[in-house]
Design a protein around this motif. Structure first.
Motif, PDB file in Angstrom:
ATOM      1  N   LEU A  54      -7.002  -7.703  -2.013  1.00  0.00           N
ATOM      2  CA  LEU A  54      -5.598  -7.754  -2.433  1.00  0.00           C
ATOM      3  C   LEU A  54      -5.276  -9.158  -2.933  1.00  0.00           C
ATOM      4  N   ASP A  55      -4.799  -9.206  -4.167  1.00  0.00           N
ATOM      5  CA  ASP A  55      -4.380 -10.444  -4.813  1.00  0.00           C
ATOM      6  C   ASP A  55      -3.011 -10.824  -4.265  1.00  0.00           C
ATOM      7  N   VAL A  56      -2.905 -11.983  -3.597  1.00  0.00           N
ATOM      8  CA  VAL A  56      -1.589 -12.411  -3.108  1.00  0.00           C
ATOM      9  C   VAL A  56      -1.076 -13.657  -3.837  1.00  0.00           C
ATOM     10  N   GLY A 107      -4.042 -16.862  -3.122  1.00  0.00           N
ATOM     11  CA  GLY A 107      -5.353 -16.462  -2.620  1.00  0.00           C
ATOM     12  C   GLY A 107      -5.499 -14.959  -2.542  1.00  0.00           C
ATOM     13  N   TRP A 108      -6.452 -14.526  -1.740  1.00  0.00           N
ATOM     14  CA  TRP A 108      -6.800 -13.106  -1.631  1.00  0.00           C
ATOM     15  C   TRP A 108      -7.016 -12.714  -0.178  1.00  0.00           C
ATOM     16  N   ALA A 109      -6.677 -11.449   0.127  1.00  0.00           N
ATOM     17  CA  ALA A 109      -7.040 -10.857   1.417  1.00  0.00           C
ATOM     18  C   ALA A 109      -8.200  -9.895   1.171  1.00  0.00           C
ATOM     19  N   GLU A 155       1.363 -15.297  -6.480  1.00  0.00           N
ATOM     20  CA  GLU A 155       2.715 -14.849  -6.855  1.00  0.00           C
ATOM     21  C   GLU A 155       2.702 -14.073  -8.171  1.00  0.00           C
ATOM     22  N   HIS A 156       1.772 -14.380  -9.082  1.00  0.00           N
ATOM     23  CA  HIS A 156       1.755 -13.669 -10.371  1.00  0.00           C
ATOM     24  C   HIS A 156       1.484 -12.180 -10.174  1.00  0.00           C
ATOM     25  N   ALA A 157       0.958 -11.791  -8.994  1.00  0.00           N
ATOM     26  CA  ALA A 157       0.622 -10.393  -8.731  1.00  0.00           C
ATOM     27  C   ALA A 157       1.837  -9.569  -8.312  1.00  0.00           C
ATOM     28  N   ASN A 162     -12.926 -11.194  -8.886  1.00  0.00           N
ATOM     29  CA  ASN A 162     -11.911 -10.685  -7.961  1.00  0.00           C
ATOM     30  C   ASN A 162     -11.012  -9.646  -8.624  1.00  0.00           C
ATOM     31  N   HIS A 163     -10.621  -9.898  -9.871  1.00  0.00           N
ATOM     32  CA  HIS A 163      -9.749  -8.929 -10.553  1.00  0.00           C
ATOM     33  C   HIS A 163     -10.517  -7.671 -10.938  1.00  0.00           C
ATOM     34  N   ASN A 164     -11.774  -7.796 -11.320  1.00  0.00           N
ATOM     35  CA  ASN A 164     -12.596  -6.587 -11.580  1.00  0.00           C
ATOM     36  C   ASN A 164     -12.545  -5.661 -10.373  1.00  0.00           C
ATOM     37  N   ILE A 190       0.792  -8.058 -17.792  1.00  0.00           N
ATOM     38  CA  ILE A 190       0.609  -9.520 -17.867  1.00  0.00           C
ATOM     39  C   ILE A 190      -0.609  -9.952 -17.046  1.00  0.00           C
ATOM     40  N   HIS A 191      -0.731  -9.344 -15.880  1.00  0.00           N
ATOM     41  CA  HIS A 191      -1.819  -9.711 -14.973  1.00  0.00           C
ATOM     42  C   HIS A 191      -3.178  -9.454 -15.627  1.00  0.00           C
ATOM     43  N   TYR A 192      -3.281  -8.313 -16.283  1.00  0.00           N
ATOM     44  CA  TYR A 192      -4.555  -7.914 -16.910  1.00  0.00           C
ATOM     45  C   TYR A 192      -4.787  -8.623 -18.244  1.00  0.00           C
TER      46      TYR A 192
HETATM   47 MN   MN3 Z   1      -4.343 -12.338 -10.082  1.00  0.00          MN
END
Ligand code: MN3
Length: 198
Positions: free
Chosen positions: A162-164, A125-127, A166-168, A76-78, A26-28
């Motif tokens: 790191l994707d934080v 957000g992201w770390a 909730e969908h991750a 970010n996802h790449n 789903i994420h991708y």
């Molecule tokens: Mn994401």
């Protein structure tokens, strides 16, 4: 299409049990694909069609929120898919490990700081682990912002992400973000992170 959804180097179930197949798919296919499509639609017919994603992000203050959110989401996802691997985990080596020891004291200390950044990022957000002119820094950003953006409080080149959102993690971990963060270290591809550091 200017920007293309990159091919994944591994199957949706390859990061099990740390990241489950359904979340990966789903994420991708939904989230990342949507950021990519929305970015392409937003830049259609503009001068941005000839620019790299890095160039767009470095001047993001001049762009709309649609381009900021979707350009960030695309980049970010790449990065996120690229620095994970089913053969990941373990510890960084070589020059990267030396830089980690120099800037944080130890790999354990880096993990502690990164986990804290990922845990305390309120909402979505992201770390990040970033390279700021040779110095390694841990931080986090809201939404789809990232340290390449000229609007970022702390700027640098992201080498670990790191994707934080909730969908991750929500399907597998529900509200237990910390369990997802702990699991992430088992799939980090340190060779890729080291390459980005150099
Ligand atoms: Mn994401």
């Amino acid at each position: 299409m200017t920007f293309e959804l990159p091919k994944l180097d591994y199957a949706y179930d390859a990061l099990e049990p740390y990241i489950d197949a359904r979340t990966m798919e789903i994420h991708y296919t939904k989230h990342h694909a949507a950021y990519t499509n929305n970015l392409n639609n937003a830049i259609k017919g503009t001068e941005l069609e000839t620019k790299s994603i890095d160039e767009i992000l470095k001047n993001i203050s001049k762009q709309t929120m649609v381009i900021r959110n979707n350009g960030g989401g695309f980049y970010n996802h790449n990065l996120f898919w690229d620095i994970m691997s089913p053969k990941g985990g373990g510890e960084p080596k070589g020059d990267l490990l030396q830089a980690i020891q120099r800037d944080f004291g130890s790999f354990e200390k880096l993990k502690e700081l990164f986990n804290a950044a990922a845990t305390t990022r309120f909402g979505s957000g992201w770390a990040w682990l970033i390279n700021q002119n040779g110095k390694l820094i841990v931080n986090s950003t809201p939404n789809q912002d990232n340290p390449l953006m000229d609007i970022a409080e702390i700027k640098g080149i992201p080498i670990l992400a790191l994707d934080v959102w909730e969908h991750a993690y929500y399907l597998k971990y529900q509200n237990r973000r910390i369990e997802y963060i702990d699991a992430f270290w088992n799939v980090v591809n340190w060779e890729k992170v080291a390459k980005r550091f150099l």
